[in-house]
Scaffold this motif. Structure first.
Motif, PDB file in Angstrom:
ATOM      1  N   GLY A 159       9.588 -11.250  -4.052  1.00 29.95           N
ATOM      2  CA  GLY A 159       9.051 -12.012  -5.184  1.00 29.95           C
ATOM      3  C   GLY A 159       7.678 -11.520  -5.595  1.00 29.95           C
ATOM      4  N   LEU A 160       6.820 -11.293  -4.619  1.00 24.56           N
ATOM      5  CA  LEU A 160       5.482 -10.789  -4.915  1.00 24.56           C
ATOM      6  C   LEU A 160       5.536  -9.435  -5.607  1.00 24.56           C
ATOM      7  CD1 LEU A 160       3.717 -11.606  -1.537  1.00 24.56           C
ATOM      8  CD2 LEU A 160       3.342 -12.776  -3.732  1.00 24.56           C
ATOM      9  N   LEU A 161       6.425  -8.576  -5.133  1.00 19.55           N
ATOM     10  CA  LEU A 161       6.490  -7.213  -5.660  1.00 19.55           C
ATOM     11  C   LEU A 161       7.028  -7.144  -7.083  1.00 19.55           C
ATOM     12  CD1 LEU A 161       7.653  -5.243  -2.483  1.00 19.55           C
ATOM     13  CD2 LEU A 161       5.320  -5.552  -3.373  1.00 19.55           C
ATOM     14  N   ILE A 162       7.766  -8.173  -7.509  1.00 22.16           N
ATOM     15  CA  ILE A 162       8.232  -8.193  -8.905  1.00 22.16           C
ATOM     16  C   ILE A 162       7.317  -9.044  -9.789  1.00 22.16           C
ATOM     17  CG2 ILE A 162      10.626  -7.681  -8.320  1.00 22.16           C
ATOM     18  CD1 ILE A 162      11.266 -10.668  -8.914  1.00 22.16           C
ATOM     19  N   ARG A 191       0.858  -1.181   0.000  1.00 24.52           N
ATOM     20  CA  ARG A 191       0.000   0.000   0.000  1.00 24.52           C
ATOM     21  C   ARG A 191       0.898   1.236   0.000  1.00 24.52           C
ATOM     22  NH1 ARG A 191      -5.295  -0.112   1.445  1.00 24.52           N
ATOM     23  NH2 ARG A 191      -4.968   1.903   2.424  1.00 24.52           N
ATOM     24  N   PRO A 192       0.448   2.329  -0.573  1.00 23.00           N
ATOM     25  CA  PRO A 192       1.282   3.537  -0.650  1.00 23.00           C
ATOM     26  C   PRO A 192       1.728   4.066   0.717  1.00 23.00           C
ATOM     27  CG  PRO A 192      -0.653   3.762  -2.047  1.00 23.00           C
ATOM     28  CD  PRO A 192      -0.826   2.500  -1.267  1.00 23.00           C
ATOM     29  N   VAL A 246       1.740 -14.486   2.875  1.00 24.04           N
ATOM     30  CA  VAL A 246       0.875 -13.646   2.043  1.00 24.04           C
ATOM     31  C   VAL A 246      -0.418 -13.329   2.785  1.00 24.04           C
ATOM     32  CG1 VAL A 246      -0.465 -13.539  -0.098  1.00 24.04           C
ATOM     33  CG2 VAL A 246       1.882 -14.430  -0.132  1.00 24.04           C
ATOM     34  N   GLU A 247      -0.989 -14.331   3.419  1.00 25.14           N
ATOM     35  CA  GLU A 247      -2.243 -14.116   4.156  1.00 25.14           C
ATOM     36  C   GLU A 247      -2.059 -13.119   5.297  1.00 25.14           C
ATOM     37  OE1 GLU A 247      -6.129 -14.083   5.023  1.00 25.14           O
ATOM     38  OE2 GLU A 247      -5.188 -14.946   3.254  1.00 25.14           O
ATOM     39  N   ARG A 248      -0.957 -13.219   6.005  1.00 29.35           N
ATOM     40  CA  ARG A 248      -0.701 -12.279   7.102  1.00 29.35           C
ATOM     41  C   ARG A 248      -0.518 -10.853   6.589  1.00 29.35           C
ATOM     42  NH1 ARG A 248       2.994 -16.604   9.783  1.00 29.35           N
ATOM     43  NH2 ARG A 248       1.463 -17.633  11.106  1.00 29.35           N
ATOM     44  N   LEU A 249       0.194 -10.702   5.492  1.00 25.89           N
ATOM     45  CA  LEU A 249       0.385  -9.367   4.907  1.00 25.89           C
ATOM     46  C   LEU A 249      -0.938  -8.782   4.416  1.00 25.89           C
ATOM     47  CD1 LEU A 249       3.709  -9.967   2.939  1.00 25.89           C
ATOM     48  CD2 LEU A 249       3.425  -8.595   5.014  1.00 25.89           C
ATOM     49  N   ARG A 250      -1.773  -9.631   3.839  1.00 23.92           N
ATOM     50  CA  ARG A 250      -3.085  -9.163   3.373  1.00 23.92           C
ATOM     51  C   ARG A 250      -4.000  -8.834   4.547  1.00 23.92           C
ATOM     52  NH1 ARG A 250      -4.895 -12.731  -1.857  1.00 23.92           N
ATOM     53  NH2 ARG A 250      -3.838 -11.419  -3.362  1.00 23.92           N
ATOM     54  N   THR A 251      -4.024  -9.685   5.547  1.00 20.44           N
ATOM     55  CA  THR A 251      -4.867  -9.448   6.720  1.00 20.44           C
ATOM     56  C   THR A 251      -4.476  -8.147   7.409  1.00 20.44           C
ATOM     57  OG1 THR A 251      -5.228 -11.808   7.032  1.00 20.44           O
ATOM     58  CG2 THR A 251      -5.585 -10.407   8.955  1.00 20.44           C
ATOM     59  N   ALA A 252      -3.190  -7.853   7.426  1.00 18.87           N
ATOM     60  CA  ALA A 252      -2.703  -6.607   8.033  1.00 18.87           C
ATOM     61  C   ALA A 252      -2.916  -5.410   7.107  1.00 18.87           C
ATOM     62  CB  ALA A 252      -1.219  -6.747   8.380  1.00 18.87           C
ATOM     63  N   THR A 253      -3.499  -5.647   5.951  1.00 16.14           N
ATOM     64  CA  THR A 253      -3.747  -4.643   4.897  1.00 16.14           C
ATOM     65  C   THR A 253      -2.482  -3.900   4.504  1.00 16.14           C
ATOM     66  OG1 THR A 253      -4.524  -2.902   6.418  1.00 16.14           O
ATOM     67  CG2 THR A 253      -6.197  -4.380   5.480  1.00 16.14           C
ATOM     68  N   LEU A 254      -1.381  -4.635   4.404  1.00 14.17           N
ATOM     69  CA  LEU A 254      -0.121  -4.047   3.950  1.00 14.17           C
ATOM     70  C   LEU A 254       0.041  -4.181   2.438  1.00 14.17           C
ATOM     71  CD1 LEU A 254       2.151  -5.457   6.796  1.00 14.17           C
ATOM     72  CD2 LEU A 254       1.186  -3.162   6.612  1.00 14.17           C
ATOM     73  N   GLU A 273      -1.857  -4.648  -1.515  1.00 12.31           N
ATOM     74  CA  GLU A 273      -3.061  -4.448  -2.312  1.00 12.31           C
ATOM     75  C   GLU A 273      -2.808  -4.977  -3.702  1.00 12.31           C
ATOM     76  OE1 GLU A 273      -3.754  -0.243  -2.198  1.00 12.31           O
ATOM     77  OE2 GLU A 273      -2.191   0.201  -3.646  1.00 12.31           O
ATOM     78  N   SER A 274      -3.879  -5.329  -4.386  1.00 18.40           N
ATOM     79  CA  SER A 274      -3.790  -5.818  -5.745  1.00 18.40           C
ATOM     80  C   SER A 274      -3.674  -4.653  -6.711  1.00 18.40           C
ATOM     81  CB  SER A 274      -5.038  -6.635  -6.078  1.00 18.40           C
ATOM     82  OG  SER A 274      -5.042  -6.979  -7.436  1.00 18.40           O
ATOM     83  N   THR A 275      -2.853  -4.833  -7.746  1.00 18.38           N
ATOM     84  CA  THR A 275      -2.733  -3.787  -8.754  1.00 18.38           C
ATOM     85  C   THR A 275      -3.798  -3.948  -9.822  1.00 18.38           C
ATOM     86  OG1 THR A 275      -1.218  -5.053 -10.148  1.00 18.38           O
ATOM     87  CG2 THR A 275      -0.237  -3.648  -8.433  1.00 18.38           C
ATOM     88  N   GLY A 276      -4.468  -5.097  -9.839  1.00 13.53           N
ATOM     89  CA  GLY A 276      -5.476  -5.348 -10.850  1.00 13.53           C
ATOM     90  C   GLY A 276      -4.894  -5.835 -12.169  1.00 13.53           C
TER      91      GLY A 276
END
Length: 89
Positions: free
Chosen positions: A41-44, A6-7, A74-82, A84-87
């Protein structure tokens, strides 16, 4: 699906991983080296299976264990709302 931080999440590399500061809440999240590898890895744009296979090879662990670990991170990062999907695909 590509993911990004997230920004308002500020990552800082530290000796043994990464610290993520959520500027909205002031909370800090610490990732160890493995968590940092997953995040990078996710970010690239790598998918979870590719990241898991790289972890399995690097640490000489069964692929199913690495996949479980990647999914949990991944689930922990998403649950913490850190994250977001770029679409984008």
């Amino acid at each position: 699906m590509h993911l990004r931080l997230r920004p308002d999440v500020d990552p800082t590399d530290v000796t043994d991983g990464t610290v993520l500061l959520d500027e909205r809440t002031g909370r800090r999240w610490r990732l160890n080296r493995t968590g940092t590898q997953v995040l990078r890895g996710l970010l690239i744009g790598q998918d979870a299976d590719r990241i898991a296979n790289e972890l399995a090879d690097r640490h000489r662990i069964p692929a199913h264990v690495a996949r479980h670990d990647v999914t949990a991170i991944v689930e922990r990062l998403r649950t913490a709302t850190l994250l977001e999907s770029t679409g984008q695909e």
